[in-house]
Enzyme design. Sequence first.
Site, short mmCIF file in Angstrom:
data_model
loop_
_atom_site.label_atom_id
_atom_site.label_comp_id
_atom_site.label_asym_id
_atom_site.label_seq_id
_atom_site.Cartn_x
_atom_site.Cartn_y
_atom_site.Cartn_z
N HIS A 1 0.70 -1.22 0.02
CA HIS A 1 -0.06 0.08 0.00
C HIS A 1 0.93 1.40 -0.07
O HIS A 1 1.59 1.50 0.95
CB HIS A 1 -0.77 -0.07 1.29
N GLU B 1 1.20 -0.56 -4.92
CA GLU B 1 0.04 0.29 -5.41
C GLU B 1 0.63 1.66 -5.50
O GLU B 1 1.63 2.15 -4.99
CB GLU B 1 -0.73 0.52 -3.91
N GLU C 1 -4.18 3.40 -8.72
CA GLU C 1 -5.64 4.07 -8.27
C GLU C 1 -5.63 5.36 -9.04
O GLU C 1 -4.91 6.14 -8.94
CB GLU C 1 -5.89 4.07 -6.81
N HIS D 1 -1.19 10.17 -2.88
CA HIS D 1 -2.28 9.82 -2.49
C HIS D 1 -3.40 10.88 -2.54
O HIS D 1 -4.59 10.88 -2.76
CB HIS D 1 -2.33 9.47 -1.18
N ASP E 1 -1.30 5.49 -6.07
CA ASP E 1 -2.34 6.36 -6.19
C ASP E 1 -1.98 7.52 -7.04
O ASP E 1 -0.88 7.84 -7.18
CB ASP E 1 -2.71 7.16 -4.86
O1 G3P Z 1 -6.84 1.93 -2.68
C1 G3P Z 1 -7.00 0.91 -1.87
C2 G3P Z 1 -6.91 1.86 -0.71
O2 G3P Z 1 -5.55 2.48 -0.83
C3 G3P Z 1 -8.10 2.83 -0.73
O3 G3P Z 1 -7.75 3.77 0.21
O4 G3P Z 1 -7.37 6.31 0.68
O5 G3P Z 1 -5.67 4.69 1.04
O6 G3P Z 1 -6.12 5.30 -1.32
P1 G3P Z 1 -6.48 4.88 0.08
CA CA Z 2 -5.40 3.94 -2.83
#
Ligand code: G3P
Ligand code: CA
Length: 333
Positions: free
Chosen positions: A26, A53, A160, A68, A55
């Site tokens: 994450h 991941e 994302e 993010h 963002d």
């Molecule tokens: O994308 C999965 C999770 O990361 C969603 O929450 O706010 O950390 O992007 P966030």
């Molecule tokens: Ca995310």
Amino acid sequence: MTNFILLLISLLFCQNLHSKPVIIAHRGASSYLPEHTLPGVSLAYGLGADFIEADLVLTKDGQLVVLHDIFLEYTSNVASLFPARKRSDGHWYAIDFTLNEIKEMHVYERKNSQNINEQKYKQRFSNIGKIFKVPTFDEFIMLVDGLNKTLKKNVGIYPEIKRPKFHEFEGYDITDLFMKKIFEYQNKKMLPQTFIQCFEPETLKKIYYEYRPSIPLIQLIDENNWQTLGLDKNMVKALQEIKSYSVGIGPSLNNTLFKDHDQMIKKTLLAQFAQSEKLLLHPWTARKDDLPTWAVSFDDLIEKLVKNSQIDGIFTDFTDLTKSLIEAYTSSK
Ligand code: G3P
Ligand code: CA
């Protein structure tokens, strides 16, 4: 038809042939290094992530950067570098800065949004030096692809698209820019195996029906899009609709498991129905320093996710710990 076959193949790869839940690092290795930095990506890779991941938001000149927030002040020194560029709502928006300007900034461990002088997670990396930068999506892809090629591995990426409607309001089509980038790297044979995630269903539908990528999509779910998705009215129907364009859901931990009145830990209806519909379950986010109320420790959290809810993947800030716990709990199944 060709796209369908490619999607099937890529899904089998992505799920590691369904052997055990995939570990999604994450925001990089965010328990050990500031989130969304290239050193964090490298560390997550070295710690054994299956996917890393990213963002994504846009800069003023339409470049995809790995961040993010649509704001910059919680993870960078934008406030001291560009004090006059704050909007009247008190935020410094990434979309107001060019990539060159963003590259002047230094990235730090996430600050507390209530008190910007404090770190959000106090035990995490506490640098005051100027070590980290905001990466572009290109840099992120090239790093993972390069590591895969030198190490002969197949670690994936899990981008994302953040806040498509906000970007549209600002006059940008982040989805189109994102998909062009995905196709560019796919054509160059430099795109690692990929899941695409988003909270906004319109974006995922647009990707599925207009761009037809051979890449699986994941519908993220939280309290902010619960109604938009129709989960409040008819959960099964809503999940069937989600299944028409995505291969799985990414619910919050509390939308995956809960403690009932008898203190028993149970799977939520959302998780139950999603699994009945054969949707993948990739909950977020496992954090040793921010546990849900129904877990007494990090070990307990991962054990419950694996044993009580049979997840297919997990977003985690602690890739190494999660990996060893998943190994332990899946080998003793
Ligand atoms: O994308 C999965 C999770 O990361 C969603 O929450 O706010 O950390 O992007 P966030
Ligand atoms: Ca995310």
